[in-house]
Write a protein that holds these residues in place. Structure first.
Motif, PDB file in Angstrom:
ATOM      1  N   ASP A 215       0.833  -1.195   0.000  1.00 13.07           N
ATOM      2  CA  ASP A 215       0.000   0.000   0.000  1.00 13.07           C
ATOM      3  C   ASP A 215       0.873   1.252   0.000  1.00 13.07           C
ATOM      4  O   ASP A 215       0.649   2.194  -0.775  1.00 13.07           O
ATOM      5  N   LEU A 216       1.887   1.285   0.852  1.00 13.89           N
ATOM      6  CA  LEU A 216       2.768   2.454   0.922  1.00 13.89           C
ATOM      7  C   LEU A 216       3.577   2.618  -0.354  1.00 13.89           C
ATOM      8  O   LEU A 216       3.771   3.745  -0.840  1.00 13.89           O
ATOM      9  N   ILE A 217       4.038   1.516  -0.912  1.00 19.47           N
ATOM     10  CA  ILE A 217       4.801   1.591  -2.164  1.00 19.47           C
ATOM     11  C   ILE A 217       3.950   2.193  -3.273  1.00 19.47           C
ATOM     12  O   ILE A 217       4.408   3.037  -4.057  1.00 19.47           O
ATOM     13  N   LYS A 218       2.674   1.788  -3.332  1.00 19.74           N
ATOM     14  CA  LYS A 218       1.781   2.313  -4.363  1.00 19.74           C
ATOM     15  C   LYS A 218       1.534   3.817  -4.183  1.00 19.74           C
ATOM     16  O   LYS A 218       1.546   4.584  -5.154  1.00 19.74           O
ATOM     17  N   ILE A 219       1.338   4.254  -2.937  1.00 23.13           N
ATOM     18  CA  ILE A 219       1.050   5.669  -2.696  1.00 23.13           C
ATOM     19  C   ILE A 219       2.233   6.546  -3.099  1.00 23.13           C
ATOM     20  O   ILE A 219       2.064   7.553  -3.798  1.00 23.13           O
ATOM     21  N   VAL A 220       3.445   6.194  -2.666  1.00 24.13           N
ATOM     22  CA  VAL A 220       4.596   7.041  -3.013  1.00 24.13           C
ATOM     23  C   VAL A 220       4.894   6.973  -4.505  1.00 24.13           C
ATOM     24  O   VAL A 220       5.381   7.946  -5.099  1.00 24.13           O
ATOM     25  N   ARG A 237       9.812   2.488  -6.725  1.00 22.16           N
ATOM     26  CA  ARG A 237      10.528   1.464  -7.484  1.00 22.16           C
ATOM     27  C   ARG A 237      11.762   0.989  -6.732  1.00 22.16           C
ATOM     28  O   ARG A 237      12.071  -0.210  -6.710  1.00 22.16           O
ATOM     29  N   LYS A 238      12.464   1.918  -6.092  1.00 21.26           N
ATOM     30  CA  LYS A 238      13.647   1.536  -5.321  1.00 21.26           C
ATOM     31  C   LYS A 238      13.261   0.616  -4.167  1.00 21.26           C
ATOM     32  O   LYS A 238      13.932  -0.384  -3.910  1.00 21.26           O
ATOM     33  N   ALA A 284      12.534   1.905   6.620  1.00 18.32           N
ATOM     34  CA  ALA A 284      13.206   0.710   7.159  1.00 18.32           C
ATOM     35  C   ALA A 284      12.210  -0.427   7.338  1.00 18.32           C
ATOM     36  O   ALA A 284      12.532  -1.600   7.094  1.00 18.32           O
ATOM     37  N   TRP A 285      10.981  -0.085   7.765  1.00 15.38           N
ATOM     38  CA  TRP A 285       9.940  -1.099   7.925  1.00 15.38           C
ATOM     39  C   TRP A 285       9.525  -1.674   6.568  1.00 15.38           C
ATOM     40  O   TRP A 285       9.333  -2.885   6.424  1.00 15.38           O
ATOM     41  N   VAL A 286       9.415  -0.817   5.542  1.00 17.10           N
ATOM     42  CA  VAL A 286       8.982  -1.273   4.222  1.00 17.10           C
ATOM     43  C   VAL A 286       9.943  -2.317   3.668  1.00 17.10           C
ATOM     44  O   VAL A 286       9.519  -3.347   3.133  1.00 17.10           O
ATOM     45  N   ASP A 386      -0.224  10.325   4.394  1.00 20.23           N
ATOM     46  CA  ASP A 386      -1.384  10.846   5.122  1.00 20.23           C
ATOM     47  C   ASP A 386      -2.348  11.607   4.214  1.00 20.23           C
ATOM     48  O   ASP A 386      -3.573  11.466   4.305  1.00 20.23           O
ATOM     49  N   LYS A 387      -1.804  12.434   3.319  1.00 16.60           N
ATOM     50  CA  LYS A 387      -2.647  13.316   2.504  1.00 16.60           C
ATOM     51  C   LYS A 387      -2.995  12.727   1.149  1.00 16.60           C
ATOM     52  O   LYS A 387      -3.889  13.238   0.458  1.00 16.60           O
ATOM     53  N   GLY A 388      -2.270  11.690   0.753  1.00 11.20           N
ATOM     54  CA  GLY A 388      -2.575  11.025  -0.500  1.00 11.20           C
ATOM     55  C   GLY A 388      -1.800  11.560  -1.680  1.00 11.20           C
ATOM     56  O   GLY A 388      -1.323  12.698  -1.674  1.00 11.20           O
ATOM     57  N   ALA A 389      -1.705  10.718  -2.711  1.00 13.80           N
ATOM     58  CA  ALA A 389      -0.935  11.080  -3.894  1.00 13.80           C
ATOM     59  C   ALA A 389      -1.497  12.313  -4.592  1.00 13.80           C
ATOM     60  O   ALA A 389      -0.751  13.123  -5.151  1.00 13.80           O
ATOM     61  N   ALA A 390      -2.828  12.482  -4.540  1.00 20.73           N
ATOM     62  CA  ALA A 390      -3.442  13.621  -5.235  1.00 20.73           C
ATOM     63  C   ALA A 390      -2.989  14.953  -4.657  1.00 20.73           C
ATOM     64  O   ALA A 390      -2.930  15.956  -5.372  1.00 20.73           O
ATOM     65  N   TRP A 391      -2.674  14.964  -3.360  1.00 14.10           N
ATOM     66  CA  TRP A 391      -2.180  16.199  -2.730  1.00 14.10           C
ATOM     67  C   TRP A 391      -0.885  16.659  -3.393  1.00 14.10           C
ATOM     68  O   TRP A 391      -0.659  17.857  -3.591  1.00 14.10           O
ATOM     69  N   VAL A 392      -0.041  15.708  -3.768  1.00 16.35           N
ATOM     70  CA  VAL A 392       1.231  16.040  -4.420  1.00 16.35           C
ATOM     71  C   VAL A 392       1.007  16.398  -5.881  1.00 16.35           C
ATOM     72  O   VAL A 392       1.460  17.439  -6.367  1.00 16.35           O
TER      73      VAL A 392
END
Length: 575
Positions: A215-220, A237-238, A284-286, A386-392
């Motif tokens: 989930d986190l990989i997809k968001i970033v 990707r990294k 580090a957790w990912v 927290d704010k989502g990809a759309a915020w960026v």
């Protein structure tokens, strides 16, 4: 019949025909001084004597005595069970270790380092270098120094290990009269305040199983987060590439922003360190890294103290149990901003870039797959998730998406870190975020990406500043360090200042970079510029250097040849 018959003329202890001699009464090589051993042991106390801690232990000696004597080097080698040559080559590689050879006098008790990189040179550091030795006298050593990460407060000096910002002769003389250690740091957002504002909730959700790694990989990835240290590699990707490698995987964080003009990591760490620390712990957790190594440049002593204290609070709160954090201190080497050179330095070695492949993600720190990331990249992770990809992606200009942190210095009214839309032009950046040009200065050119990013003329001030937009012009944004130049600046002198920086900072491992930067500086400083010869030399450096330092070092001079041809007809100027 034995052939080992003692001949009457052969000295006792040597048998004829064997070539063997009696063992010497004393060991070969430099002898270890017992007092030096005791002094080193008192500094190391119960610290491990592991090879990767060599640079940390050298810092203890340098901090205590103001230099590293030959006796202390030999004692440290004996204590760590290393060859003296190995300890010597590491100690002499780094600029912040003052190694004193046997029989030589130690340096004066106070050393003043004067930054002579571009932003500080524009602000008058050459005047300081000329005046300070006369004002300070023989009891104080004055030396040139590369970028200190204080370009928005140029010129910058360091008295001992404490920086003097917006320096003038009077300020430096006063600081040298009463030198101090870096024992305090700016007041940042505290741990308690950060937690009250929702800090570490995302990390806790990750550790508690409420968020998934995918989930986190997809968001970033959807947000387009890229490595903001200069390379711009997609973060999601990294993470995926490193996770695909066999465990155990390690994590190395790069806080060694030595590129002239760059100071954004320092800015964010001094103000909001826990936003970075939470991002670091999430990354580090990912990738499931049981150990995290945070490498901070030695020019930031206050930041090192700050991080040490704040990380201790995080550990006490039980928020970092999934990864052990090791804070490592650089020692004055720009090359260690290159990811593989940084890993070599963390391992206690000279910061020499590695040949690739294999890549760091495959064979990195201590031979393990390693995630390597920049401070600012990690700083934005919490906000993005927290704010989502759309915020960026809702931000940006000129068909670019997101936002960028620009370190702006040089001939502007208000230098500093400017958080601006991705794709902004330098003209917009100067007018909207920097209060315009400094009084009495007319915009002439700019560095879009620090010392290695090239130089563009004011006529090209409407190009979007972002990854992939400037490469066709022979430039790049890199770490988004923008240095603004004016009609008061000689572009040949600017390019020479930059090539001299690369000459000093070359690690020396490969001939194209080591010799090429030296030859380029000589050709540029003496006589008319031979464009054909400089172009040929630059092509060699770009094609054959091991790492980005040598490959990018010619960019400034090539840009002057291409975009400022009228400058070539003038004699070389100075600040």
């Amino acid at each position: 019949m034995s052939l080992n018959v003692q001949h009457p003329n052969v000295p006792s202890g040597q048998r004829q025909g064997t070539g063997r001699r009696r063992a010497p009464r004393t060991p070969k090589g430099r002898q270890v001084d017992l007092q030096a051993v005791a002094e080193v042991q008192a500094l190391l106390t119960d610290r491990p004597r592991r090879r990767d801690l060599l640079i940390e232990h050298l810092h203890l000696i340098q901090d205590k005595y103001g230099h590293i004597s030959a006796a202390h080097l030999a004692a440290l080698a004996a204590e760590m069970k290393l060859a003296q040559s190995e300890v010597y080559e590491v100690a002499t590689f780094y600029a912040h270790f003052d190694v004193v050879k046997e029989g030589d006098a130690p340096p004066p008790p106070v050393t003043v380092r004067v930054c002579d990189s571009l932003s500080c040179a524009l602000a008058g550091s050459e005047h300081l270098l000329a005046e300070l030795p006369r004002k300070l006298g023989p009891g104080v050593r004055v030396v040139h120094a590369p970028c200190m990460g204080a370009c928005d407060h140029a010129p910058a000096c360091a008295v001992g290990h404490v920086q003097v910002l917006d320096a003038d002769v009077a300020k430096v003389v006063a600081a040298a009269a009463k030198p101090a250690h870096a024992d305090a740091y700016p007041t940042p957002t505290s741990f308690d305040v950060y937690v009250k504002g929702g800090g570490y909730e995302l990390l806790t959700a990750c550790i508690g199983g409420k968020r998934s790694r995918d989930d986190l990989i997809k968001i970033v990835s959807d947000a387009g987060l890229r490595g903001l240290g200069g390379a711009g590699f997609p973060t999601g990707r990294k993470w995926s590439l490193v996770r695909a490698e066999p465990a155990p995987r390690l994590f190395a964080v790069n806080c060694d922003e030595g590129e002239p003009g760059t100071f954004k990591d320092r800015y964010y760490l001094e103000r909001d360190p826990h936003r970075f620390i939470e991002g670091m712990l999430i990354a580090a957790w990912v990738v499931e890294a049981p150990e995290t190594y945070l490498y901070v440049r030695d020019e930031y002593p206050e930041v090192i103290l700050l991080l040490r204290d704040e990380i201790a609070k995080v550990e006490a709160a039980g928020l970092s149990d999934h990864t052990e954090i090791h804070l490592r201190r650089g020692a004055g080497a720009y090359i260690c901003g290159e990811e593989s050179a940084m890993i070599e330095s963390i391992e206690g070695k000279r910061g020499l870039p590695r040949h690739r492949p294999p890549y760091v993600a495959q064979v990195g720190l201590f031979g393990r797959p390693t995630l390597e990331q920049n401070v600012e990249t990690l700083f934005w992770i919490r906000d993005i998730v927290d704010k989502g990809a759309a915020w960026v992606t809702s931000q940006g200009r000129h068909d670019r998406k997101g936002f960028r942190s620009f370190s702006v210095s040089g001939r502007v009214k208000n230098p500093g870190v400017k958080l601006a839309p991705a794709g902004i032009t330098v003209r917009e950046l100067i007018d909207e975020f920097c209060g315009g040009m400094a009084d009495g200065h007319t915009f002439k050119g700019y560095l879009p990406g620090g010392a290695s990013g090239g130089i563009l003329p004011a006529a090209m001030a409407d190009l979007p500043l972002d990854f992939g937009t400037l490469e066709k012009y022979g430039c790049f944004v890199g770490s988004h360090a923008v240095v603004v130049l004016s009609d008061k600046d000689d572009m040949k002198a600017v390019a020479l200042n930059l090539i001299k920086f690369f000459e000093d900072e070359s690690c020396g491992q490969c001939t194209p970079c080591r010799v090429g930067t030296e030859k380029a500086a000589h050709l540029m400083a003496n006589g008319p510029w031979d464009a054909a010869l400089l172009d040929e030399l630059s092509a060699l450096m770009r094609d054959a250097s091991i790492c980005g330092l040598g490959q990018a070092a010619p960019n400034p001079l090539l840009c002057v040849l291409k975009y400022f041809p009228d400058e070539l007809k003038k004699p070389l100027g100075h600040w």
